[in-house]
Write a protein that holds these residues in place. Structure first.
Motif, short mmCIF file in Angstrom:
data_model
loop_
_atom_site.label_atom_id
_atom_site.label_comp_id
_atom_site.label_asym_id
_atom_site.label_seq_id
_atom_site.Cartn_x
_atom_site.Cartn_y
_atom_site.Cartn_z
N ASP A 168 33.53 2.27 50.63
CA ASP A 168 32.22 2.24 51.21
C ASP A 168 31.69 3.96 50.94
OD1 ASP A 168 32.52 0.34 52.91
OD2 ASP A 168 32.98 1.72 54.69
N HIS A 169 32.39 4.55 50.02
CA HIS A 169 31.68 5.61 49.44
C HIS A 169 31.69 5.52 48.21
CE1 HIS A 169 31.55 10.11 47.54
NE2 HIS A 169 32.76 9.22 46.58
N MET A 170 32.41 4.79 47.04
CA MET A 170 31.25 4.33 46.08
C MET A 170 30.33 3.79 45.83
SD MET A 170 33.77 5.58 43.63
CE MET A 170 33.32 4.67 42.02
N CYS A 171 30.39 2.75 47.31
CA CYS A 171 29.05 1.62 47.01
C CYS A 171 27.68 2.55 47.53
CB CYS A 171 29.14 1.02 47.95
SG CYS A 171 30.53 -0.57 47.24
N ALA A 172 27.92 3.72 48.24
CA ALA A 172 26.75 4.23 48.73
C ALA A 172 26.68 5.37 48.18
CB ALA A 172 27.77 4.61 50.39
N GLU A 173 27.57 6.37 47.58
CA GLU A 173 27.18 7.31 46.83
C GLU A 173 27.47 7.14 45.32
OE1 GLU A 173 25.95 9.36 48.29
OE2 GLU A 173 25.94 8.72 50.87
N VAL A 174 27.73 6.32 44.99
CA VAL A 174 28.18 5.94 43.86
C VAL A 174 27.47 5.44 42.25
CG1 VAL A 174 30.39 6.11 41.66
CG2 VAL A 174 30.50 7.72 43.87
N LEU A 175 27.70 4.07 43.15
CA LEU A 175 27.53 3.17 42.05
C LEU A 175 25.84 3.44 42.01
CD1 LEU A 175 29.36 -0.09 43.64
CD2 LEU A 175 29.74 1.49 41.90
N GLU A 176 25.72 2.72 40.38
CA GLU A 176 23.72 2.70 40.85
C GLU A 176 23.15 1.70 40.25
OE1 GLU A 176 24.13 5.96 37.63
OE2 GLU A 176 24.28 4.44 35.87
N ASP A 177 21.98 1.22 40.28
CA ASP A 177 21.56 0.83 39.47
C ASP A 177 20.97 0.71 37.90
OD1 ASP A 177 19.90 -1.56 38.92
OD2 ASP A 177 17.35 -1.00 40.36
N ASN A 178 21.56 -0.15 36.98
CA ASN A 178 21.74 0.08 35.29
C ASN A 178 21.11 -1.38 34.80
OD1 ASN A 178 24.25 -0.83 34.72
ND2 ASN A 178 25.15 0.86 35.49
N LYS A 179 21.15 -0.89 33.32
CA LYS A 179 20.21 -1.76 32.51
C LYS A 179 22.07 -3.12 32.69
CE LYS A 179 19.58 -2.71 27.54
NZ LYS A 179 20.52 -3.73 27.85
N ALA A 180 23.16 -2.23 32.10
CA ALA A 180 24.57 -3.39 32.52
C ALA A 180 25.05 -4.41 33.76
CB ALA A 180 25.82 -2.36 32.21
N THR A 181 24.24 -4.02 34.67
CA THR A 181 24.70 -4.68 36.12
C THR A 181 23.59 -5.62 35.93
OG1 THR A 181 25.21 -2.67 37.14
CG2 THR A 181 23.75 -4.71 38.26
N ARG A 182 22.52 -5.07 35.60
CA ARG A 182 20.65 -6.92 35.79
C ARG A 182 21.15 -7.07 34.07
NH1 ARG A 182 17.66 -6.00 40.25
NH2 ARG A 182 17.71 -4.16 40.73
N ASP A 183 22.05 -6.93 33.14
CA ASP A 183 21.78 -8.26 32.12
C ASP A 183 23.01 -8.07 32.54
OD1 ASP A 183 20.07 -6.59 30.16
OD2 ASP A 183 21.93 -5.86 29.35
N VAL A 184 24.17 -8.77 33.02
CA VAL A 184 25.14 -8.96 34.47
C VAL A 184 24.60 -10.09 34.77
CG1 VAL A 184 26.77 -9.61 35.09
CG2 VAL A 184 27.43 -7.82 33.21
N LEU A 185 23.66 -9.63 35.71
CA LEU A 185 22.94 -10.78 36.84
C LEU A 185 21.59 -11.63 36.07
CD1 LEU A 185 23.08 -7.99 39.59
CD2 LEU A 185 24.23 -10.19 39.42
N ASP A 186 21.27 -11.14 35.02
CA ASP A 186 20.34 -12.36 34.31
C ASP A 186 21.45 -13.66 33.90
OD1 ASP A 186 17.89 -12.96 32.86
OD2 ASP A 186 17.81 -11.54 31.51
#
Length: 305
Positions: A168-186
């Protein structure tokens, strides 16, 4: 196996029964995006990975060594050292000036934690949900699996309840929206999967549109709500009902799949070995190997086949 190697998992474990299950392939987008949202891991993917040039090949060949750490029995510790070795040279500085290394304990454990959670999600949505006691067992087995890598245990929560707080801490406080994530989802331009390689390309280009949208929708439904919000997705009660109906259909059909067809080849080899039918190491087929010019790169799993 060296006496200093941790004990590998075996067929009596829940992880053996569930991790190599082919339904986990449906979580490929989920796992890739959740991993890449970690700032250090995402930076490493952006600067070092060529995953997006060969998505299907990279996905399918990665299943072999990762699965081997669970299913290789006496060879599991050796496989784990190989997997860890692929990460040795992945390091640098991200666009914010933050240093990263793929073997940083916090980064490495985050990636591993997504693999540990996958069987729980698969059974929550596509099968029979685990009890809390089973989740506790799975988590303990996930720690046993992680020890094989020989990476620092410092960031590893000691038990399932502690891990839930960590997650829960990682999801709420650490994870970020970044290019690598958007590239995976595209996946709007993704090539034909291996099973459809005989499908005419023009027909695939038409089918790809609804398939890509459907897989992203499915992935969004599996995210924690805080992750959905960070990535700007909306999820309605209607979406949730549709996802649950889809999951029940998949779960019902899965009950009729023969045992021998339920598992990835590396997992299936482990089951055969434990049933007294020894088989040699099962490696990825040649069609999944990296391009010839990159096969000597130490970042790549590239067995001779």
């Amino acid at each position: 196996m060296s006496i200093v190697d941790p004990e590998p998992l075996g067929p009596d474990s829940l992880m053996w029964k569930h991790f190599g299950d082919w339904r986990g392939l449906m979580l490929a987008l989920w796992a890739g995006s959740m991993q890449n949202m970690h700032p250090q891991l995402g930076a490493g993917v952006e600067q070092h990975s060529r995953f997006f040039e060969e998505r299907w090949q990279r996905l399918f060949r990665s299943l072999y060594p990762i699965g081997g750490v669970v299913y290789d029995g006496p060879r599991a510790a050796e496989t784990a050292r190989q997997v860890r070795g692929y990460h040795d040279t992945i390091k640098g500085v991200d666009r914010h000036g933050r240093r990263y290394h793929a073997l940083d304990p916090d980064t490495y454990f985050w990636a591993h934690s997504t693999f540990m959670v996958m069987p729980i999600i698969v059974n929550e949505y596509l099968g029979t949900p685990f009890t809390e006691a089973q989740k506790e067992q799975l988590y303990a087995e996930g720690i046993q699996w992680y020890r094989l890598y020989g990476v620092s245990m410092r960031p590893v929560p000691p038990d399932w309840q502690s891990f839930r707080r960590y997650w829960d801490h990682m999801c709420a406080e650490v994870l970020e929206d970044n290019k690598a994530t958007r590239d995976v989802l595209d996946i709007s331009g993704i090539t034909r999967p291996p099973l459809l390689r005989r499908l005419p390309e023009p027909l695939w280009r038409l089918l790809r549109i609804p398939i890509a949208r459907g897989f992203v929708w499915f992935t969004v439904g599996l995210y924690p709500e805080v992750v959905r919000q960070r990535l700007g997705y909306r999820w309605s009660a209607r979406d949730e009902r549709a996802l649950r109906i889809l999951g029940r259909i998949v779960g019902a059909v899965w009950k009729f799949v023969p045992f021998r067809l339920r598992y990835h080849p590396r997992a299936r080899a482990g089951w055969l070995r434990e049933r007294g039918r020894p088989v040699g190491p099962v490696e990825t087929p040649a069609r999944n190997l990296p391009p010839v010019e990159r096969r000597s790169d130490p970042k790549h799993y590239s067995p001779s086949v």
